[in-house]
Design a protein around this motif. Structure first.
Motif, mmCIF file in Angstrom:
data_model
loop_
_atom_site.group_PDB
_atom_site.id
_atom_site.type_symbol
_atom_site.label_atom_id
_atom_site.label_comp_id
_atom_site.label_asym_id
_atom_site.label_seq_id
_atom_site.Cartn_x
_atom_site.Cartn_y
_atom_site.Cartn_z
ATOM 1 N N GLU A 54 -0.144 -6.703 -4.122
ATOM 2 C CA GLU A 54 -0.621 -7.195 -5.410
ATOM 3 C C GLU A 54 -1.596 -6.199 -6.037
ATOM 4 N N SER A 90 0.190 -3.148 -7.345
ATOM 5 C CA SER A 90 0.908 -3.377 -8.589
ATOM 6 C C SER A 90 0.038 -3.038 -9.788
ATOM 7 N N GLY A 144 6.387 -5.292 -8.135
ATOM 8 C CA GLY A 144 6.724 -6.711 -8.052
ATOM 9 C C GLY A 144 8.002 -6.933 -7.253
ATOM 10 N N GLU A 165 4.850 -1.524 -12.572
ATOM 11 C CA GLU A 165 4.536 -2.902 -12.193
ATOM 12 C C GLU A 165 5.793 -3.664 -11.776
#
Length: 257
Positions: free
Chosen positions: A101, A104, A225, A221
């Motif tokens: 996370e 990202s 993801g 991103e």
């Protein structure tokens, strides 16, 4: 072109500070061997006694070490995996997800900055990295493709020309290469995943080369993801398999006919 030491301060201090700047900007990396003393003094345009004094200052700070063979090297810096807290974190499944996370957000920032700031040298490096990914993909070499994957990301960090971001992401990529958070080869063991990752890396590369920061951030991103989702799926599948095997074996403590 070699940069010379600024002689405005004490020569030894200026020499030490110059080497520190090379470390900070990423020109010198953890573990890099330094040139022999005579050649390094010539490159920096300082005397050998001055160079020795400057290096001693850096040794006292823990930035330079001498290996068993007598070669001076840049000390292991932010890529060190010896911290027990890092090892403890890496053993937790939730931390792996938190790590992805974080990446990202940082990957998106790095790609956006790279699209804006990359110079011709950076762009040539990115091109070589993308070509290496293409070659590894054609050979279906999971290990080489995984290494080329990290190299492309590092090239994007370098092209961002944000020193703090670069050092943070180099530390994370160093841990990633050593499998501290997850095994990248698990991703590349799946042919359908490999194809998607290739397209995603190309999207990041092309957006940076097109100097489109919004598209570069979005591509980075999206890539992280997707990586996060697939790794979660792999972890869940492995956990289910372990439960099924334990059931067959009675948890290794039941008597079965």
């Amino acid at each position: 072109m070699d940069r010379k030491v600024n002689k405005g301060a004490s020569a030894a201090e200026a020499t030490a500070r110059h080497i520190e700047e090379l470390i900070l900007e990423g020109s010198l990396r953890s573990g890099d061997p330094l040139l022999p003393e005579r050649e390094m003094a010539l490159r920096l345009d300082v005397s050998r006694p001055t160079l020795r004094q400057g290096i001693k200052m850096l040794e006292d700070k823990g930035l330079i070490v001498t290996d068993a063979g007598g070669t001076r090297r840049i000390a292991p810096l932010a890529t060190s995996i010896t911290d027990p807290l890092v090892e403890l974190m890496s053993s937790g499944g939730r931390v792996v997800d938190d790590y992805l996370e974080l990446r990202s957000t940082l990957e998106g920032m790095a790609a956006s900055l790279a699209a804006t700031r990359a110079n011709d040298v950076d762009r040539a490096t990115l091109t070589r990295c993308m070509e290496r990914i293409d070659r590894a993909h054609e050979k279906a070499d999971a290990r080489d493709e995984a290494e080329a994957d990290v190299d492309l990301h590092v090239a994007v960090y370098e092209a961002s020309h944000n020193i703090v971001l670069l050092q943070i992401m180099r530390a994370l990529s160093g841990m990633l290469r050593k499998g501290v958070f997850h095994n990248r080869e698990k991703l590349y063991a799946r042919s359908e995943v490999r194809d998607v990752l290739l397209l995603q890396h190309r999207a990041i590369f092309e957006a940076v080369m097109a100097r489109d920061p919004a598209a570069a951030a979005r591509a980075a991103e999206d890539h992280m993801g997707y990586t996060r989702r697939v790794l979660n799926e792999i972890a869940a599948a492995e956990a289910r398999l372990e439960i099924s095997l334990r059931r067959l074996e009675g948890g290794s403590i039941a008597q079965r006919d």
